[in-house]
Design an enzyme around this catalytic site. Structure first.
Site, short mmCIF file in Angstrom:
data_model
loop_
_atom_site.label_atom_id
_atom_site.label_comp_id
_atom_site.label_asym_id
_atom_site.label_seq_id
_atom_site.Cartn_x
_atom_site.Cartn_y
_atom_site.Cartn_z
N ASP A 15 36.82 54.76 33.64
CA ASP A 15 35.71 53.86 34.00
C ASP A 15 34.42 54.21 33.25
O ASP A 15 33.82 53.36 32.59
CB ASP A 15 35.40 53.95 35.50
CG ASP A 15 36.41 53.19 36.34
OD1 ASP A 15 37.24 52.46 35.77
OD2 ASP A 15 36.38 53.36 37.58
N ARG A 96 25.86 62.92 45.65
CA ARG A 96 25.15 61.83 44.93
C ARG A 96 23.67 62.09 44.76
O ARG A 96 23.12 61.85 43.67
CB ARG A 96 25.40 60.47 45.61
CG ARG A 96 26.74 59.76 45.29
CD ARG A 96 27.70 60.53 44.54
NE ARG A 96 28.94 59.83 44.18
CZ ARG A 96 30.09 60.44 43.96
NH1 ARG A 96 30.17 61.75 44.09
NH2 ARG A 96 31.15 59.78 43.59
N ASP A 125 28.88 54.89 47.33
CA ASP A 125 28.28 55.73 46.29
C ASP A 125 27.23 54.97 45.46
O ASP A 125 26.23 55.53 45.06
CB ASP A 125 29.36 56.34 45.40
CG ASP A 125 30.15 57.42 46.13
OD1 ASP A 125 29.56 58.05 47.03
OD2 ASP A 125 31.33 57.61 45.84
N SER A 177 42.06 57.06 44.00
CA SER A 177 40.69 57.27 43.55
C SER A 177 40.23 58.58 44.18
O SER A 177 40.25 58.73 45.40
CB SER A 177 39.81 56.11 44.01
OG SER A 177 38.46 56.50 43.92
#
Ligand code: ARG
Length: 441
Positions: A15, A96, A125, A177
């Protein structure tokens, strides 16, 4: 004219590798990639760095943020016994804001107008990155290629990668994931989306299945100083090394697997698998030291606020005033919170089996029913008289109502039957001496 710059949070995966190309092509930007090392299992960071340059980044940076993550973020999570919905120790949510901070720092260093992340439009996220970034620089622009581009399926993404010479084979292919760091692993997608389906054994990497755990229990003593772990088995260690060591010990004993349905901020429920060995152990041990040392009123107040803290952090509000105010409250509560917690690990469980602290409010001589009791029973009667005075006064004033509650005839047409277990006092007391009696209410 020089192009505008963007700092992209990069992982080396497919990605974010496609994001480099897309940002160049669609927005005509110079791309600076930033990999944050949070202790995740990754390819060699130098290999990832080189990959970004090969795809066309003008600069490829790696920041080791492990110490900062532990000392500035996980330390506050421990103080808050952080568990979203009482189940999830927030491993992704805590990482994050660290990455957001680094993105902004690098953007300022390189004079970049933009930052970018590779999150989808469906998760938490994206919220955490964008709210975190704007809390630190309200003027910076955020780009979210994966949310915007037209590559809706994995084959489309692979075709895009191949047509631009982006190495696809080198990117890890997993049916799930995965997000991981020192605080654990989060596993989503694939067969796990069927909430009835038991997670296949291959989702787990940090923890043994019960069949593979040692047959003997292991006892481990964890020391705390001012609320933070400071030693294992009496050996002083950094907080970071303690997390690494407990991930191994607890993982070996199969401790820290979580399989839940969780409420995302974006409104949907998701099925999540987590492996959080060290986080599970440290939060349990930390609660145990608090139980020994914190005054009841403070402990009760703190429990209410812990729920709020976890919710704020889950919802991307790490850099909010309310969250910082709660940190300040927690910081006061952690002063002098020192001592040892003994834990037993065995076959998927870790339990606190012993605790001691020089600052303990728990006092054996006050608690004991044996010799050496120092509790003043004589003061109990006066205490109860005053404690119950207002309810007793109310009952005196509302006598009729109170009498009805107790003495009113049962008007229900059906006689209910329930079972009560009573001790047979005629027989010698033993576990076998309980008998069941049916009685009508
Ligand atoms: N549901 C968790 C959270 O919102 C974990 C997210 C993990 N991300 C991922 N890409 N697997 O914090």
């Amino acid at each position: 004219m020089a192009k505008a710059k963007v700092v992209l949070a990069y992982s080396g995966g497919l990605d974010t590798s496609c994001c480099i190309q897309w940002l160049k092509e669609t927005h005509d930007l110079d791309v600076i990639t930033l990999v944050c090392d949070l202790g995740q299992e990754a390819e060699d960071l130098d290999v990832i760095k080189a990959k970004a340059l090969k795809i066309g980044a003008i600069e490829s940076l790696v920041a080791d943020v492990r110490e900062e993550f532990v000392n500035e973020f996980l330390s506050k999570a421990i103080a808050a016994n952080a568990m979203y919905e009482n189940k999830y120790p927030l491993l992704s949510a805590l990482s994050r804001p660290v990455i957001a901070k680094k993105l902004v720092q690098v953007a300022h260093q390189y004079g970049a107008e933009y930052v970018a992340h590779g999150c989808t439009g469906k998760g938490n996220d994206q919220v955490r990155f964008e709210v975190g970034v704007h809390a630190l620089d309200p003027d910076i622009k955020v780009l979210a290629p994966v949310r915007e581009w037209e590559l809706h399926t994995r084959p489309e993404e692979i075709a895009f990668a191949e047509s631009h010479g982006i190495p696809v084979d080198a990117t890890r292919k997993s049916p799930y994931s995965i997000d991981d760091n020192l605080w654990g692993r989060a596993i989503e997608c694939g067969v796990l989306e069927d909430a009835w389906q038991e997670p296949p054994a291959d989702v787990y990497k940090m923890t043994n299945g019960i069949g593979e755990t040692p047959s003997e229990p292991q006892y481990v003593t964890i020391s705390f100083e001012n609320g933070l772990p400071s030693a294992i088995e009496g050996k002083p260690m950094s907080f970071l090394s303690i997390i690494e060591e407990l991930n191994l010990i607890a993982g070996t004993h199969g401790v820290g697997r979580i399989d839940i349905i969780e409420n995302r901020l974006v409104g949907l429920k998701s099925r999540e698998i987590y492996e959080v060995p060290a986080a599970t152990v440290l939060i349990e041990a930390h609660k145990a030291i608090e139980d020994m040392c914190l005054d009841a009123a403070l402990l009760h107040q703190k429990l209410e606020m812990e729920h709020k803290w976890a919710e704020l952090v889950y919802n991307g509000l790490w850099y909010s005033q309310l969250k910082e105010a709660l940190d300040a409250f927690n910081a006061v509560s952690q002063k002098g919170l020192s001592g040892q917690i003994k834990m037993r690990f065995h076959a998927g469980s870790c339990v606190v089996v012993g605790r001691k602290s020089t600052n303990a409010l728990y006092s054996q001589s006050l608690a004991t029913y044996g010799d050496g009791d120092t509790f003043d029973r004589d003061s109990a009667k006066g205490f109860i008289d005053l404690w119950g005075l207002s309810t007793k006064t109310w009952a005196q004033i509302h006598k009729d109502e109170v009498t009805k509650k107790v003495d009113a005839p049962d008007t229900s047409p059906v006689t209910k039957t329930t079972h009560v277990t009573v001790m047979d006092t005629a027989a010698k007391a033993s576990d076998d001496d309980t008998k069941e009696y049916a009685c009508a209410l």
